[in-house]
Design a protein around this motif. Structure first.
Motif, PDB file in Angstrom:
ATOM      1  N   THR A  93      23.464  80.088  88.461  1.00  0.00           N
ATOM      2  CA  THR A  93      22.434  80.304  87.446  1.00  0.00           C
ATOM      3  C   THR A  93      22.715  79.411  86.237  1.00  0.00           C
ATOM      4  OG1 THR A  93      23.708  82.190  86.614  1.00  0.00           O
ATOM      5  CG2 THR A  93      21.966  82.659  88.197  1.00  0.00           C
ATOM      6  N   ASP A  94      22.645  78.114  86.454  1.00  0.00           N
ATOM      7  CA  ASP A  94      23.062  77.180  85.404  1.00  0.00           C
ATOM      8  C   ASP A  94      22.174  77.246  84.158  1.00  0.00           C
ATOM      9  OD1 ASP A  94      21.023  76.197  86.949  1.00  0.00           O
ATOM     10  OD2 ASP A  94      21.830  74.186  87.152  1.00  0.00           O
ATOM     11  N   PRO A 123      32.661  83.158  80.476  1.00  0.00           N
ATOM     12  CA  PRO A 123      31.948  82.973  81.746  1.00  0.00           C
ATOM     13  C   PRO A 123      32.459  83.937  82.816  1.00  0.00           C
ATOM     14  CG  PRO A 123      32.768  80.878  80.880  1.00  0.00           C
ATOM     15  CD  PRO A 123      33.438  81.966  80.108  1.00  0.00           C
ATOM     16  N   VAL A 124      31.526  84.500  83.573  1.00  0.00           N
ATOM     17  CA  VAL A 124      31.885  85.394  84.673  1.00  0.00           C
ATOM     18  C   VAL A 124      30.994  85.074  85.872  1.00  0.00           C
ATOM     19  CG1 VAL A 124      32.588  87.262  83.119  1.00  0.00           C
ATOM     20  CG2 VAL A 124      30.245  87.207  84.000  1.00  0.00           C
ATOM     21  N   SER A 125      31.468  85.462  87.034  1.00  0.00           N
ATOM     22  CA  SER A 125      30.636  85.433  88.234  1.00  0.00           C
ATOM     23  C   SER A 125      30.459  86.870  88.703  1.00  0.00           C
ATOM     24  CB  SER A 125      31.291  84.589  89.332  1.00  0.00           C
ATOM     25  OG  SER A 125      32.535  85.154  89.721  1.00  0.00           O
ATOM     26  N   ILE A 126      29.399  87.099  89.486  1.00  0.00           N
ATOM     27  CA  ILE A 126      29.118  88.434  89.997  1.00  0.00           C
ATOM     28  C   ILE A 126      28.982  88.352  91.511  1.00  0.00           C
ATOM     29  CG2 ILE A 126      27.526  90.381  89.964  1.00  0.00           C
ATOM     30  CD1 ILE A 126      26.692  89.579  87.166  1.00  0.00           C
ATOM     31  N   LYS A 127      29.683  89.220  92.194  1.00  0.00           N
ATOM     32  CA  LYS A 127      29.604  89.261  93.656  1.00  0.00           C
ATOM     33  C   LYS A 127      28.173  89.540  94.088  1.00  0.00           C
ATOM     34  CE  LYS A 127      31.892  91.600  97.552  1.00  0.00           C
ATOM     35  NZ  LYS A 127      32.894  92.625  97.906  1.00  0.00           N
ATOM     36  N   ASP A 128      27.736  88.861  95.152  1.00  0.00           N
ATOM     37  CA  ASP A 128      26.333  88.952  95.537  1.00  0.00           C
ATOM     38  C   ASP A 128      25.979  90.225  96.296  1.00  0.00           C
ATOM     39  OD1 ASP A 128      23.847  87.876  95.197  1.00  0.00           O
ATOM     40  OD2 ASP A 128      23.860  86.736  97.054  1.00  0.00           O
ATOM     41  N   LEU A 129      26.829  91.235  96.222  1.00  0.00           N
ATOM     42  CA  LEU A 129      26.465  92.578  96.676  1.00  0.00           C
ATOM     43  C   LEU A 129      25.908  93.405  95.526  1.00  0.00           C
ATOM     44  CD1 LEU A 129      29.479  93.631  98.955  1.00  0.00           C
ATOM     45  CD2 LEU A 129      27.257  92.721  99.669  1.00  0.00           C
ATOM     46  N   ASP A 152      19.170  96.106  86.919  1.00  0.00           N
ATOM     47  CA  ASP A 152      20.595  95.778  86.951  1.00  0.00           C
ATOM     48  C   ASP A 152      21.385  96.949  87.515  1.00  0.00           C
ATOM     49  OD1 ASP A 152      21.272  93.172  86.069  1.00  0.00           O
ATOM     50  OD2 ASP A 152      20.784  93.730  84.000  1.00  0.00           O
ATOM     51  N   SER A 153      22.436  96.649  88.256  1.00  0.00           N
ATOM     52  CA  SER A 153      23.435  97.658  88.582  1.00  0.00           C
ATOM     53  C   SER A 153      24.190  98.001  87.302  1.00  0.00           C
ATOM     54  CB  SER A 153      24.409  97.105  89.614  1.00  0.00           C
ATOM     55  OG  SER A 153      25.146  96.041  89.022  1.00  0.00           O
ATOM     56  N   PRO A 154      24.965  99.092  87.283  1.00  0.00           N
ATOM     57  CA  PRO A 154      25.778  99.404  86.103  1.00  0.00           C
ATOM     58  C   PRO A 154      26.696  98.244  85.699  1.00  0.00           C
ATOM     59  CG  PRO A 154      25.679 101.315  87.534  1.00  0.00           C
ATOM     60  CD  PRO A 154      25.015 100.192  88.283  1.00  0.00           C
ATOM     61  N   VAL A 155      27.243  97.547  86.694  1.00  0.00           N
ATOM     62  CA  VAL A 155      28.102  96.395  86.377  1.00  0.00           C
ATOM     63  C   VAL A 155      27.307  95.330  85.637  1.00  0.00           C
ATOM     64  CG1 VAL A 155      29.422  94.491  87.369  1.00  0.00           C
ATOM     65  CG2 VAL A 155      29.685  96.787  88.291  1.00  0.00           C
ATOM     66  N   GLY A 156      26.120  95.023  86.151  1.00  0.00           N
ATOM     67  CA  GLY A 156      25.280  94.022  85.502  1.00  0.00           C
ATOM     68  C   GLY A 156      24.902  94.424  84.087  1.00  0.00           C
ATOM     69  N   ILE A 165      28.763  85.435  79.947  1.00  0.00           N
ATOM     70  CA  ILE A 165      27.896  84.374  80.451  1.00  0.00           C
ATOM     71  C   ILE A 165      27.967  84.382  81.969  1.00  0.00           C
ATOM     72  CG2 ILE A 165      27.517  81.882  80.527  1.00  0.00           C
ATOM     73  CD1 ILE A 165      28.814  81.750  77.728  1.00  0.00           C
ATOM     74  N   VAL A 166      26.866  84.761  82.612  1.00  0.00           N
ATOM     75  CA  VAL A 166      26.836  84.862  84.072  1.00  0.00           C
ATOM     76  C   VAL A 166      26.580  83.475  84.672  1.00  0.00           C
ATOM     77  CG1 VAL A 166      25.706  85.906  86.061  1.00  0.00           C
ATOM     78  CG2 VAL A 166      26.028  87.239  83.965  1.00  0.00           C
ATOM     79  N   LEU A 167      27.546  83.006  85.456  1.00  0.00           N
ATOM     80  CA  LEU A 167      27.455  81.682  86.077  1.00  0.00           C
ATOM     81  C   LEU A 167      26.683  81.704  87.387  1.00  0.00           C
ATOM     82  CD1 LEU A 167      31.181  80.672  85.563  1.00  0.00           C
ATOM     83  CD2 LEU A 167      29.240  79.872  84.206  1.00  0.00           C
TER      84      LEU A 167
END
Length: 208
Positions: A93-94, A123-129, A152-156, A165-167
């Motif tokens: 998600t640039d 910066p963080v990444s989020i698992k695609d589950l 959004d999930s609770p994590v999101g 910053i979601v990468l």
């Protein structure tokens, strides 16, 4: 479940034992940069920024030696360089990341305090589950390859509230069901130290 965890641990241990620079790996220099935070008015170079901890990055922001925009640009460039070989990200998600970085830079400019969001500009990444509002979430499955959640999930929710910053979304096996991160969307995630070996799972993308 116990057998599954034992199998996953064995895969990781095997990868660690056999992984050495060379042997169809990415260059060791890509992973061994040893850089410490700059002091005084010295600016920090792009090389090795990815190795800094969140605490170190926050200190660099506070001192004006680094901005969230500079960091995000450097990390996105690294993803662009390495992801074709690693298969770590399903979606990057640039544009969204750069927008969040601009917002974080403005907040940093106002000054950091105890009330500053915890992960401001980190910066963080989020698992695609994990469901993410407005960001494609595939769960590693062809069935969901075009799904863009409206929630959004609770994590999101918590990551957004903390101004991280979601990468992008990292690779996983289909619905997270096994100890490897191969799926029919983008294929496997490779071990950065020796391409062709697994990065484990179901969070192999995040691990790589």
């Amino acid at each position: 479940w116990r057998r599954c965890f034992d199998c996953q641990a064995g895969l990781r241990q095997g990868a660690v034992r056999r992984s050495r620079p060379g042997h169809n790996s990415l260059e060791a220099a890509d992973f061994s940069t040893n850089q410490t935070p700059a002091r005084g008015d010295q600016r920090v170079s792009d090389e090795g920024l990815w190795r800094f901890s969140a605490v170190e990055l926050r200190d660099l922001y506070a001192s004006g030696q680094l901005s969230p925009v500079e960091l995000t640009d450097a990390v996105l460039k690294r993803i662009e360089t390495l992801n074709p070989s690693l298969g770590a990200f399903i979606s990057v998600t640039d544009e969204l990341a750069q927008q969040h970085a601009q917002r974080a830079a403005a907040l940093v400019h106002e000054g950091l305090s105890n009330k500053t969001p915890t992960l401001l500009g980190i910066p963080v990444s989020i698992k695609d589950l994990i469901a993410t509002k407005g960001i494609r979430t595939t769960m590693g499955s062809l069935l969901l390859r075009d799904w863009v959640p409206e929630f959004d999930s609770p994590v999101g929710e918590r990551l957004r509230a903390s101004e991280a910053i979601v990468l992008g979304k990292t690779n996983t096996c289909e619905f997270g069901w096994k100890g490897d991160s191969t799926n029919r969307l983008i294929g496997p995630t490779h071990n950065p130290w020796r391409l062709g070996l697994t990065a484990g799972g179901s969070s192999g993308g995040a691990a790589a």
